[in-house]
Enzyme design. Structure first.
Site, PDB file in Angstrom:
ATOM      1  CG  HIS A  86      -4.495 -16.232 -27.422  1.00 48.10           C
ATOM      2  ND1 HIS A  86      -4.282 -14.882 -27.390  1.00 48.10           N
ATOM      3  CD2 HIS A  86      -4.188 -16.618 -28.686  1.00 48.10           C
ATOM      4  CE1 HIS A  86      -3.877 -14.460 -28.580  1.00 48.10           C
ATOM      5  NE2 HIS A  86      -3.815 -15.498 -29.390  1.00 48.10           N
TER       6      HIS A  86
ATOM      7  CG  ASP B 102      -7.342 -15.871 -17.037  1.00 48.70           C
ATOM      8  OD1 ASP B 102      -7.296 -16.073 -18.269  1.00 48.70           O
ATOM      9  OD2 ASP B 102      -8.001 -14.945 -16.522  1.00 48.70           O
TER      10      ASP B 102
HETATM   11  C1  G6P Z   1     -10.587 -16.295 -24.704  1.00 48.40           C
HETATM   12  C2  G6P Z   1     -10.000 -17.087 -25.855  1.00 48.40           C
HETATM   13  C3  G6P Z   1     -10.291 -16.427 -27.190  1.00 48.40           C
HETATM   14  C4  G6P Z   1     -11.775 -16.131 -27.319  1.00 48.40           C
HETATM   15  C5  G6P Z   1     -12.242 -15.272 -26.141  1.00 48.40           C
HETATM   16  C6  G6P Z   1     -13.750 -14.972 -26.181  1.00 48.40           C
HETATM   17  O1  G6P Z   1      -9.868 -15.116 -24.516  1.00 48.40           O
HETATM   18  O2  G6P Z   1      -8.614 -17.272 -25.671  1.00 48.40           O
HETATM   19  O3  G6P Z   1      -9.891 -17.266 -28.254  1.00 48.40           O
HETATM   20  O4  G6P Z   1     -12.070 -15.499 -28.541  1.00 48.40           O
HETATM   21  O5  G6P Z   1     -11.949 -15.975 -24.944  1.00 48.40           O
HETATM   22  O6  G6P Z   1     -14.481 -16.145 -26.298  1.00 48.40           O
HETATM   23  P1  G6P Z   1     -15.452 -16.445 -27.527  1.00 48.40           P
HETATM   24  O7  G6P Z   1     -15.873 -17.853 -27.304  1.00 48.40           O
HETATM   25  O8  G6P Z   1     -16.566 -15.459 -27.384  1.00 48.40           O
HETATM   26  O9  G6P Z   1     -14.688 -16.252 -28.808  1.00 48.40           O
END
Ligand code: G6P
Length: 491
Positions: free
Chosen positions: A180, A394
């Site tokens: 992602h 991003d």
């Molecule tokens: C990004 C990453 C995700 C992640 C999200 C929130 O979008 O690609 O994999 O889950 O951030 O971050 P966190 O560390 O809270 O999961």
């Protein structure tokens, strides 16, 4: 034979393994803990917001699917359960795993490395050991629960070793991976002491998906450079220990999108339209509302945005009477040092700007360190004349796509960083380089002063792009490509 293999990789916390034909694996399960009085709360869990789960839920029910991931509570073992028609297989993370695997290797090594080293990545062998150990735990859970020949879709940078671990344990599986976040150029990826193991881990998949074609290209160049892989048409013939080809791994771009239907429906609800009007009234009916919505992350360019805005106030190009900037910064990864520093810096800057320019009636920057439900987000999108997406790097940026989708009247202007993946699809946005503060200021003023006809022309084109490419299409295109038979030309 398959049954024996699975028994070898059995996880200890479940007595009998259900067999699933389709499995999604991500660091977090698509549910959050909640209390009974919160809306949507069922047996202490609520579906997390976001398009990914909406896109995959129908597939999950249709194919006897399951989702493997961490349930969000340190040191707690949760047995497999079902929520909203989806079977969930929780993976346990200890306090130490969270510190070393999640905050450490995932978010203080890989995250900055993959985002153009905006913050310096840290390399620690103890973090790497934890990353391997936790990836193994996820791979074991999948190997234990997958039916023979099942399709497995692994998500994101926290789990890059899982495809290869799974391939070794269960060669019968069809394995997809989607990253992602960006994949860095080999010149930056080269810094990682474990670069070969990561590439090797990803090449365990049949299909490795990325947000942009440049990310897919970066990955394949790294495969060539660090593993000596021979890459033809974005494909690698992956060899086993005996030198024979085990499978073909392909890399390709699949830009992710949003749940268009949900955002469009909310944007047409009378109470949300009224809430947007109320937001404007609460701000004193300024001529222009500018909006930023981000996780509080150093990749988002919040400091650059504030700097540009402060200079516009200083130059008298905008005034607190005519314009209001709302900055929603949702709390994120608060125990990681770089995130703590960023919060201090952003909050210091907002305090400085407001102290200088506020009047008794007006505030220059409304800074909101909160997360909001999607209804409130859509009201904010409807209230905002100008949306500021100034990311320094991003993977995609779904906020940009949500804003465009919410603008059902074809008005409003999107200022969009060329370093966000969304810039590949939203070509009619006001694209800019956020490092160029003068350029950013000019672009913000262009957005503030844009004539309605030009705004409508741009917005209509962007809306068409997103309405034609929602998250359902993204997941079905990925899964179709994953299940395509690849022609092997080395036989
Ligand atoms: C990004 C990453 C995700 C992640 C999200 C929130 O979008 O690609 O994999 O889950 O951030 O971050 P966190 O560390 O809270 O999961």
């Amino acid at each position: 034979m398959e049954a024996t293999k699975r028994a070898d990789h059995a996880v200890s916390n479940t007595a009998t393994a259900a067999e699933h034909d389709f499995m999604v694996v991500s660091n977090r399960l698509p549910v959050d803990r909640c209390t009974a009085e919160e809306s949507g709360c069922e047996d202490g869990w609520r579906r997390s917001p976001g398009g990914l789960v909406t896109a995959l839920a129908p597939m999950m029910t249709k194919t006897d699917g399951a989702w493997v991931g961490w349930h969000g509570a340190p040191d707690e073992t949760v047995e497999p359960f079902s929520h909203g028609g989806i079977d969930l297989v929780p993976v346990q993370l200890s306090t130490q795993d969270i510190e070393l695997f999640y905050e450490g290797f995932s978010n203080a090594t890989l995250w900055p490395l993959y985002h153009d080293v905006i913050a310096p990545p840290e390399f620690h062998r103890t973090w790497w050991d934890a990353y391997r150990r936790v990836n193994r735990r996820f791979a074991d859970a999948v190997a234990h629960h997958a039916a023979p020949g099942a399709t497995v879709w692994v998500q994101d940078y926290q789990l890059q070793l899982v495809p290869k671990m799974l391939r070794d344990a269960r060669p019968d599986l069809r394995i997809g991976f989607f990253n992602h976040i960006p994949f860095p150029p080999p010149e930056i990826f080269a810094q990682l002491p474990w670069r070969q193991a990561i590439i090797d881990g990803l090449l365990g998949a049949d299909l490795v998906g990325f947000q942009r074609s440049s990310d897919a290209g970066n990955f394949m160049r790294s495969a060539r450079r660090f593993l000596g892989a021979s890459v033809k048409q974005q494909q690698v013939h992956v060899k086993g220990g005996d030198g024979a080809t085990t499978h073909i791994a392909r890399a390709q771009a699949f830009p992710i999108s949003i749940d268009v239907q949900q955002i469009s429906e909310l944007a047409r609800r009378p109470e949300i339209i009224e809430r947007a009007r109320q937001i404007r009234r609460d701000l004193g009916n300024p001529k222009t509302i500018l909006l930023g919505v981000d996780r509080l992350d150093y990749t988002k360019g919040i400091r650059h945005r504030l700097k540009a805005y402060e200079e516009l106030l200083a130059d008298g190009k905008v005034t607190v009477e005519d314009a209001a900037l709302i900055q929603v910064a949702s709390p994120s990864r608060e125990r990681v040092e770089q995130y703590r520093l960023l919060r201090e810096e952003v909050e210091g800057t907002v305090g400085h700007i407001n102290g200088t320019y506020d009047t008794m009636q007006n505030t220059a920057v409304r800074y909101l360190h909160h997360s909001y439900p999607v209804e409130e987000m859509v009201a904010l999108y409807l209230a905002a004349d100008v949306m500021l997406v100034t990311a320094l790097r991003d993977g995609m940026n779904l906020v940009a796509k949500e804003y465009v989708t919410a603008r059902t009247n074809n008005d409003g202007a999107l200022v969009l960083s060329e370093f966000a993946g969304a810039a590949d699809q939203l070509k009619q946005a006001l694209l800019m380089n956020p490092h160029d503060i003068d350029g950013l200021k000019d672009t913000i003023m262009k957005a503030v002063n844009m004539q309605p006809a030009e705004a409508a022309r741009r917005m209509r084109a962007m809306r068409k792009q997103i309405l034609d490419h929602d998250v359902d299409r993204w997941s079905s295109e990925f899964l179709t490509a994953l299940n395509e038979k690849v022609i092997r030309d080395d036989t």
